[in-house]
Scaffold this active site. Structure first.
Site, PDB file in Angstrom:
ATOM      1  N   HIS A 172       0.825  -1.203   0.000  1.00  0.00           N
ATOM      2  CA  HIS A 172       0.000   0.000   0.000  1.00  0.00           C
ATOM      3  C   HIS A 172       0.869   1.266   0.000  1.00  0.00           C
ATOM      4  CE1 HIS A 172      -2.312  -3.302   1.725  1.00  0.00           C
ATOM      5  NE2 HIS A 172      -3.415  -2.673   1.374  1.00  0.00           N
ATOM      6  N   HIS A 175      -4.198   3.158  -3.256  1.00  0.00           N
ATOM      7  CA  HIS A 175      -4.348   2.635  -1.894  1.00  0.00           C
ATOM      8  C   HIS A 175      -3.565   1.337  -1.708  1.00  0.00           C
ATOM      9  CE1 HIS A 175      -6.221   0.762   1.649  1.00  0.00           C
ATOM     10  NE2 HIS A 175      -6.275  -0.314   0.880  1.00  0.00           N
ATOM     11  N   GLU A 180     -18.762  -3.975  24.459  1.00  0.00           N
ATOM     12  CA  GLU A 180     -17.907  -5.173  24.459  1.00  0.00           C
ATOM     13  C   GLU A 180     -16.768  -5.075  23.447  1.00  0.00           C
ATOM     14  OE1 GLU A 180     -21.194  -5.289  24.072  1.00  0.00           O
ATOM     15  OE2 GLU A 180     -21.949  -6.219  25.908  1.00  0.00           O
ATOM     16  N   HIS A 219     -29.227 -15.566  24.537  1.00  0.00           N
ATOM     17  CA  HIS A 219     -28.220 -15.423  25.592  1.00  0.00           C
ATOM     18  C   HIS A 219     -27.453 -16.712  25.863  1.00  0.00           C
ATOM     19  CE1 HIS A 219     -29.983 -11.573  26.150  1.00  0.00           C
ATOM     20  NE2 HIS A 219     -29.409 -11.341  27.317  1.00  0.00           N
TER      21      HIS A 219
HETATM   22  C1  LIG Z   1     -11.975  -4.806   9.581  1.00  0.00           C
HETATM   23  C2  LIG Z   1     -11.368  -4.587   8.246  1.00  0.00           C
HETATM   24  N1  LIG Z   1     -12.143  -4.579   7.153  1.00  0.00           N
HETATM   25  C3  LIG Z   1     -11.606  -4.419   5.931  1.00  0.00           C
HETATM   26  C4  LIG Z   1     -10.258  -4.277   5.777  1.00  0.00           C
HETATM   27  C5  LIG Z   1      -9.657  -4.173   4.385  1.00  0.00           C
HETATM   28  N2  LIG Z   1      -9.228  -2.787   4.166  1.00  0.00           N
HETATM   29  C6  LIG Z   1      -7.950  -2.421   4.308  1.00  0.00           C
HETATM   30  S1  LIG Z   1      -7.730  -0.767   4.155  1.00  0.00           S
HETATM   31  C7  LIG Z   1      -9.371  -0.538   3.848  1.00  0.00           C
HETATM   32  C8  LIG Z   1      -9.966   0.813   3.670  1.00  0.00           C
HETATM   33  C9  LIG Z   1      -9.049   1.788   3.099  1.00  0.00           C
HETATM   34  O1  LIG Z   1      -9.507   3.079   3.303  1.00  0.00           O
HETATM   35  P1  LIG Z   1      -8.823   3.996   4.365  1.00  0.00           P
HETATM   36  O2  LIG Z   1      -8.959   3.411   5.704  1.00  0.00           O
HETATM   37  O3  LIG Z   1      -9.381   5.347   4.175  1.00  0.00           O
HETATM   38  O4  LIG Z   1      -7.296   3.972   3.979  1.00  0.00           O
HETATM   39  P2  LIG Z   1      -6.564   4.747   2.823  1.00  0.00           P
HETATM   40  O5  LIG Z   1      -6.924   4.079   1.545  1.00  0.00           O
HETATM   41  O6  LIG Z   1      -7.030   6.146   2.866  1.00  0.00           O
HETATM   42  O7  LIG Z   1      -5.129   4.592   3.152  1.00  0.00           O
HETATM   43  C10 LIG Z   1     -10.055  -1.743   3.878  1.00  0.00           C
HETATM   44  C11 LIG Z   1     -11.509  -1.875   3.608  1.00  0.00           C
HETATM   45  C12 LIG Z   1      -9.465  -4.273   6.948  1.00  0.00           C
HETATM   46  N3  LIG Z   1      -8.154  -4.152   6.924  1.00  0.00           N
HETATM   47  N4  LIG Z   1     -10.046  -4.415   8.161  1.00  0.00           N
END
Ligand SMILES: Cc1ncc(C[n+]2csc(CCOP(=O)(O)OP(=O)(O)O)c2C)c(N)n1
Ligand SMILES: [Mg+2]
Length: 651
Positions: free
Chosen positions: A30, A261, A403, A465
């Site tokens: 990334h 990204h 939680e 539960h």
């Molecule tokens: C719980 C979870 N769901 C999905 C992902 C997969 N994932 C990695 S980064 C991301 C989103 C990226 O958007 P952002 O947080 O804005 O990061 P940016 O691209 O701006 O660096 C996702 C959906 C993850 N790492 N964790």
């Protein structure tokens, strides 16, 4: 090469270059986030962060949490340039087998990698736990030895995840003023422009939960520094610095796009970017001596602070020093527990209340709480004086009905060091904690999970539960020890096991209903399972409240001329860790086996074999008094006697 206007400009460009090159070489990773947050990172690491590259795990270091852990190359580049034991070779082996530079940075305090995520939102909550740990330790030990901050980077994804809402609400309520998060507000997530998914007013949301919110241009380092100064000055609210950034900042074609990204920019774009930001376009992994010099100077701040801290520790007064030693070099814990009379009816959850004074006394780092169920979980140290904005020394944390946050915050306290945290709720709600529980196991974090109301025998509250598949699914999780004690004395032993495990989480699963105290010698839980009653015709293996059903059934079976052995198996993981000789001694050889557990039978064939009998519940529960449920679903001693007789006669 273009001359850079400042060393900081150079540092920003070099970090961008390293991130691009490492992702390009790995052909995976990334680049967008490290490039977009490089200005913020250089400001925080260069001007503020108090860490010592020569002693990455120094307890009074500032914590730096990268909740948007997909931007791991940012952290690795910083650690390398700042002189932590992350080498250029490691950067070149980004995401490769055996390297220190995993796709998402897993915890490694020796390298300077704090807890980072991973599953978005977890880092946010873990940082809240670290800030709680710091406040608490500072109140107990004094600010001479505990005086650090928690800094974190969070992204759109982190803030979209519900866990950050719970954790933010708790942090604001607790007025954790020493927590500062930088929000990478780049308007981009994987599926594109966040205008299509995330249009809430983040500033208003955080203000509403008592955060101090600032708003800056995330590429203006002076503005970032000024906001940081303001955040540091606000002591009664955590701070969120909303940084407007451009993802893949500096890349002529890729910047501002979702494509940047999570994919390499491509050779051409990397070269064009290097040209645009003043790096030699033909060089890869470019890091001139000046950039190391810059970070070395910046790290002097932490090195000096560490030296001064060591001197203060050496001259600390008796009391603080003694407490420090007890917290950071704990001795093995031996629990006495109350003298429970055999036969007396005691719900295993009730042991918590009886035992906590002793634990709190013997384990000064013991701290934790429940998610608004302390009346039920009986997990009390001194609930009248909980940890709060005005009582930082309180050892009961009132998590509220949160939680998810309780799980991640407990992990934050655990990985902070110095404390032994637990989090408690109904067993069925472990589902709401599961991501954090999994991370505790993955990170070897010594979080203790206390789950009461462990089976359908909680009764009238009904199927929503009543746990069914929870034991099986948690037993399937690597490195988590799940202990389901059969009585009060096994529960004392379970706590002893949990408190002595330093390298991973332990779950203690407890009954709501009363169960008789067994007449037995102490010991056995630490080995996972043991023989409670001897016999060679059949082996009844049970856990928790079903151990008593097994014992009664064994008594009845003597009338049929059957000598039934009863094995209590409170912890599979510990039992499987025993040598074969012991396991065979307990389970016997060539003797038919029967498992009895009021939960999904999934997995029990590992113990009883495919030709054994599994007595369990492979459907959802029912709302009724628990004795009726036991009758309906075959958990009386008569039922077990009948089933065992059928098994034996069928052979
Ligand atoms: C719980 C979870 N769901 C999905 C992902 C997969 N994932 C990695 S980064 C991301 C989103 C990226 O958007 P952002 O947080 O804005 O990061 P940016 O691209 O701006 O660096 C996702 C959906 C993850 N790492 N964790
Ligand atoms: Mg984003």
């Amino acid at each position: 090469m273009t001359a850079f206007a400042s060393q900081e400009d150079l540092a920003v460009a070099v970090i961008k270059g390293l991130a691009m090159d490492a992702v390009q070489k790995a052909n995976s990773g990334h680049p967008g986030m490290p490039m977009g947050m490089a200005d913020i990172a250089v400001t925080v690491w260069g001007r503020y962060l108090k860490v010592d590259p020569d002693a990455p795990a120094w307890p009074d270091r500032d914590r730096f949490v990268l909740s948007n852990g997909h931007g791991s190359m940012l952290l690795y580049a910083l650690l390398h340039l700042a002189g932590f034991p992350v080498t250029m070779e490691d950067l070149k082996n980004f995401r490769q087998w055996g390297s220190h530079t995993a796709g998402h940075p897993e915890i490694d305090h020796d390298l300077g990698i704090e807890m980072t995520t991973g599953p978005l939102g977890q880092g946010f909550g873990t940082g809240v736990g670290m800030a709680i740990a710091e406040e608490h330790l500072r109140a107990r030990v004094g600010k001479e030895l505990v005086d650090h901050r928690t800094f974190g980077f969070v992204s759109d994804g982190d803030l979209m995840e519900g866990i950050s809402a719970e954790s933010a609400s708790l942090a604001g309520h607790l007025q954790l003023g020493r927590l500062i998060y930088y929000y990478d507000d780049n308007g981009i997530s994987i599926d594109g422009d966040t205008a299509t998914t995330f249009t809430e007013d983040v500033a208003k949301r955080f203000e509403a939960v008592n955060w101090h919110v600032l708003d800056v241009d995330g590429h203006d380092r002076e503005a970032i520094a000024q906001a940081t100064d303001e955040a540091l000055a606000v002591e009664d609210k955590p701070s969120l610095i909303i940084c407007h950034t451009v993802i893949a900042h500096g890349a002529p074609n890729a910047q501002g796009t979702a494509k940047s990204h999570g994919a390499p920019l491509g050779e051409d774009e990397v070269r064009a970017t290097k040209e645009a930001i003043g790096l030699p376009p033909e060089e890869t992994f470019y890091a001139p001596q000046e950039v190391y010099d810059y970070f070395r100077d910046a790290m002097e701040r932490g090195r000096t602070a560490h030296r001064e801290w060591e001197a203060r520790l050496a001259s600390a007064d008796g009391e603080a020093k003694k407490l420090w030693e007890e917290l950071y070099n704990p001795k093995p814990v031996v629990l006495e527990g109350p003298a429970y009379e055999p036969g007396k009816a005691v719900a295993t959850r009730n042991v918590n209340k009886d035992l906590f004074p002793e634990i709190a006394d013997k384990v000064p780092g013991f701290i934790g709480g429940a998610a608004d169920l302390v009346e039920s979980t009986k997990t009390e140290i001194d609930v009248a004086r909980p940890f709060s904005a005005t009582n930082r020394a309180g050892r009961d944390i009132k998590f509220g009905v949160r939680e998810h946050a309780m799980g991640t915050v407990t992990n934050g306290i655990a990985v902070h060091g110095g404390l032994r945290p637990y989090g408690a709720t109904f067993f069925v709600f472990s589902d709401y904690m599961r991501p954090a529980v999994r991370l505790s196991a993955l990170m070897n974090a010594p979080s203790i999970w206390v789950w009461t109301h462990d089976s359908v025998f909680l009764g009238e509250d009904g199927p929503t539960h009543q746990p069914i598949e929870h034991l099986a699914s948690l037993r399937a999780m690597p490195n988590l020890w799940v202990i389901r004690p059969a009585d009060a004395t096994e529960t004392v032993e379970a706590w002893e096991v949990a408190l002595n495990r330093g390298d991973g989480p332990v779950a203690i699963v407890q009954t709501r209903q009363n169960v008789p105290v067994l007449d037995r010698q102490r010991g056995g839980v630490a080995r996972g399972g043991y023989v409670l009653r001897d016999g060679d015709d059949v082996v009844l293996v049970a856990t928790g409240s079903e151990v008593h059903v097994a014992l009664e059934a064994a008594d009845l079976l003597t009338d049929d001329g059957v000598a039934a052995r009863v094995v209590s198996l409170p912890c599979w993981e510990l039992f499987f860790a025993q040598d074969e000789e012991y396991r065979t001694e307990v389970l016997g050889e060539g003797i038919p086996r029967v498992s009895i557990e009021a939960a999904a039978t999934f997995g029990w064939e590992r113990i009883v074999g495919l030709d054994g009998l599994t007595i369990g519940i492979d459907h959802f529960g029912a709302s009724a008094p628990w004795k009726r449920i036991a009758e309906e679903w075959g958990f009386t001693s008569d039922d077990v006697r009948r089933l065992v007789s059928e098994l034996l006669s069928g052979r």
